[in-house]
Scaffold this motif. Structure first.
Motif, short mmCIF file in Angstrom:
data_model
loop_
_atom_site.label_atom_id
_atom_site.label_comp_id
_atom_site.label_asym_id
_atom_site.label_seq_id
_atom_site.Cartn_x
_atom_site.Cartn_y
_atom_site.Cartn_z
N UNK A 133 0.85 -1.19 0.00
CA UNK A 133 0.00 0.00 0.00
C UNK A 133 0.88 1.24 0.00
N UNK A 134 1.06 1.84 -1.13
CA UNK A 134 1.72 3.14 -1.23
C UNK A 134 1.05 3.88 -2.37
N UNK A 135 0.21 4.85 -2.09
CA UNK A 135 -0.61 5.45 -3.14
C UNK A 135 0.20 6.09 -4.26
N UNK A 136 0.10 5.56 -5.46
CA UNK A 136 0.59 6.26 -6.63
C UNK A 136 -0.38 7.39 -6.94
N UNK A 137 -1.68 7.08 -6.80
CA UNK A 137 -2.70 8.08 -7.09
C UNK A 137 -3.87 7.91 -6.12
N UNK A 138 -4.47 9.02 -5.73
CA UNK A 138 -5.63 9.00 -4.85
C UNK A 138 -6.66 10.00 -5.34
N UNK A 139 -7.91 9.59 -5.34
CA UNK A 139 -9.02 10.47 -5.73
C UNK A 139 -9.96 10.59 -4.54
N UNK A 140 -10.16 11.81 -4.10
CA UNK A 140 -11.05 12.08 -2.96
C UNK A 140 -12.32 12.75 -3.47
N UNK A 141 -13.45 12.15 -3.14
CA UNK A 141 -14.75 12.68 -3.56
C UNK A 141 -15.41 13.38 -2.38
N UNK A 142 -15.76 14.67 -2.58
CA UNK A 142 -16.41 15.44 -1.53
C UNK A 142 -17.91 15.51 -1.79
N UNK A 143 -18.67 15.88 -0.76
CA UNK A 143 -20.12 15.85 -0.86
C UNK A 143 -20.68 16.92 -1.80
N UNK A 144 -19.93 17.97 -2.05
CA UNK A 144 -20.43 19.08 -2.87
C UNK A 144 -20.10 18.90 -4.35
N UNK A 145 -19.72 17.67 -4.74
CA UNK A 145 -19.43 17.43 -6.15
C UNK A 145 -18.02 17.79 -6.55
N UNK A 146 -17.19 18.12 -5.58
CA UNK A 146 -15.80 18.44 -5.86
C UNK A 146 -14.95 17.19 -5.73
N UNK A 147 -14.07 16.99 -6.69
CA UNK A 147 -13.14 15.86 -6.68
C UNK A 147 -11.72 16.39 -6.59
N UNK A 148 -10.93 15.81 -5.69
CA UNK A 148 -9.52 16.18 -5.58
C UNK A 148 -8.67 14.99 -5.99
N UNK A 149 -7.76 15.25 -6.90
CA UNK A 149 -6.87 14.22 -7.43
C UNK A 149 -5.44 14.56 -7.03
N UNK A 150 -4.71 13.57 -6.54
CA UNK A 150 -3.30 13.78 -6.25
C UNK A 150 -2.55 12.50 -6.55
N UNK A 151 -1.36 12.64 -7.16
CA UNK A 151 -0.50 11.50 -7.49
C UNK A 151 0.82 11.65 -6.75
N UNK A 152 0.86 11.32 -5.44
CA UNK A 152 2.05 11.60 -4.62
C UNK A 152 3.30 10.85 -5.05
N UNK A 153 3.15 9.69 -5.71
CA UNK A 153 4.33 8.91 -6.11
C UNK A 153 4.93 9.39 -7.42
#
Length: 230
Positions: A133-153
């Protein structure tokens, strides 16, 4: 802070298992649509960047001769290869992995693709059996329809990385790997609130494309915040 907490939670089993994967030479694409459909792919190298551990454990006895040292090194390599082949076998059972091949010397060749609907968060890679488990990419979905994408690796954030990564045993070895060489593309028809690409967003009708060259010189992880349709 959300991504830091997510990484801290996900990386705990990795720190205990000492199994850390990192991207090598790759091509990766993420498509996020305003209707909440998405697709993600990663094709290329994945490297087992597991630290060597306590250097003293490999020094052996003062009575060792060169033959003993060579034998100990060969045994250590055989054990590492066996572990990596087991990881490849476990990953290949997971949906989305179209190809998993262990090439030797800690390098895997991966062909991964998945698609679905963003009604939940998405993190890759994630495999319980392989304790990877080491996130290459993570997508966070918020309740207001906003999506945050981050690729820390996909960047070399060094000491500015999340505390979960920088505080791990062997983190310096991982960050010093310097084998990161890839292209990450984010394509969307959603509204872009913010994004970290140094290049201009490319427009093609309603589609917008952001591209990051993932190398050790990229100090800030690819990040974007999008607003989806309701």
């Amino acid at each position: 802070m959300v991504f830091a907490r997510l990484a801290a939670l996900l990386l705990l089993p990795v720190a205990l298992a000492s199994c850390v994967l990192a991207p090598g030479k790759f091509t990766s694409t993420l498509t996020v649509n305003a209707d909440r459909s998405f697709a993600f792919s990663y094709i290329g190298e994945v490297i087992n960047a597991e630290p060597d551990g306590d250097a003293m454990s490999d020094q052996g006895s003062s009575d060792d001769n060169p033959a003993d040292g060579a034998k100990r090194k060969a045994t250590k390599k055989a054990e590492a290869d066996a572990k990596n082949r087991a990881i490849a076998a476990k990953l290949s059972k997971e949906a989305g992995y179209r190809k998993v091949a262990y090439l030797g010397d800690g390098v895997f060749m991966i062909d991964y693709a998945v698609s679905g609907r963003l009604d939940h968060a998405f993190v890759w890679p994630f495999n319980i059996d392989a304790e990877v488990i080491l996130p290459f990419i993570a997508i966070e979905l918020r309740q207001d329809g906003v999506v945050r994408v981050k690729a820390p690796a996909f960047a070399n954030e060094g000491k500015s990385a999340s505390p979960a990564i920088s505080g791990m045993p062997g983190a310096e070895s991982l960050q010093g790997l310097s084998r990161l060489d890839g292209v990450f593309t984010l394509d969307t028809d959603a509204d872009i609130i913010s994004q970290s690409s140094e290049d201009d967003v490319k427009l093609a009708g309603r589609r917008k494309t952001m591209v990051w060259q993932a190398t050790p010189t990229l100090k800030s992880a690819p990040t974007a915040v999008l607003r989806l349709g309701q």
